[in-house]
Design an enzyme around this catalytic site. Structure first.
Site, PDB file in Angstrom:
ATOM      1  N   SER A 183       0.782  -1.229   0.000  1.00 43.88           N
ATOM      2  CA  SER A 183       0.000   0.000   0.000  1.00 43.88           C
ATOM      3  C   SER A 183       0.817   1.284   0.000  1.00 43.88           C
ATOM      4  O   SER A 183       2.042   1.274   0.034  1.00 43.88           O
ATOM      5  CB  SER A 183      -0.983   0.050   1.176  1.00 43.88           C
ATOM      6  OG  SER A 183      -0.293   0.273   2.388  1.00 43.88           O
ATOM      7  N   TYR A 224      -2.816   0.292  -3.368  1.00 44.29           N
ATOM      8  CA  TYR A 224      -4.042   0.809  -2.769  1.00 44.29           C
ATOM      9  C   TYR A 224      -3.685   1.751  -1.623  1.00 44.29           C
ATOM     10  O   TYR A 224      -2.581   1.714  -1.091  1.00 44.29           O
ATOM     11  CB  TYR A 224      -4.946  -0.330  -2.281  1.00 44.29           C
ATOM     12  CG  TYR A 224      -4.325  -1.166  -1.197  1.00 44.29           C
ATOM     13  CD1 TYR A 224      -4.573  -0.893   0.146  1.00 44.29           C
ATOM     14  CD2 TYR A 224      -3.475  -2.224  -1.511  1.00 44.29           C
ATOM     15  CE1 TYR A 224      -3.993  -1.655   1.148  1.00 44.29           C
ATOM     16  CE2 TYR A 224      -2.892  -2.981  -0.514  1.00 44.29           C
ATOM     17  CZ  TYR A 224      -3.150  -2.704   0.810  1.00 44.29           C
ATOM     18  OH  TYR A 224      -2.572  -3.450   1.802  1.00 44.29           O
TER      19      TYR A 224
END
Length: 127
Positions: free
Chosen positions: A25, A58
């Site tokens: 991430s 993400y």
């Protein structure tokens, strides 16, 4: 027809951390996420202006007004603290929506605080 277009971006943010041991991430200051209309877990593309690396990951929210931009996990190998990155989010639009949509650009200062929020106009103009 459905088109995948730029929804918003955080332009020329400074990487504050690179955490190889965290599982994947990018951590982004929650205030920047809100300014750019980026949601937790949303898929983003990150472009490193220093070395040309491009990656997708993400988003997870970081502390509000902290200025944090931290690439985590394997993405940490593609940046160094102080690198300048562009973080882009995309969305799907039908043709009518696409014709009317203006992406949001969040301009930040050297500490990743919002300097300006603007929309991209493509009628013979540049950003």
């Amino acid at each position: 027809m459905i088109l995948n277009l730029l929804k918003s971006k955080i332009h020329c943010a400074t990487v504050t951390e690179a955490n190889l041991k965290y599982m994947g991430s990018i951590t982004i200051d929650e205030a920047l996420m809100e300014a750019a209309h980026i949601l937790p877990n949303e898929r983003v593309q990150v472009v490193n202006n220093n070395n040309g690396a491009r990656l997708e990951t993400y988003v997870i929210p970081g502390p509000r007004n902290s200025g944090v931009i931290c690439l985590n996990g394997s993405a940490a190998r593609m940046v160094q603290p102080e690198d300048i990155v562009i973080i882009m989010a995309y969305a799907f639009f039908d043709e009518k929506e696409a014709a009317a949509y203006k992406p949001t650009v969040v301009m930040v200062d050297e500490k990743n605080a919002v300097k300006e929020i603007r929309s991209i106009e493509y009628h013979g103009q540049t950003e």
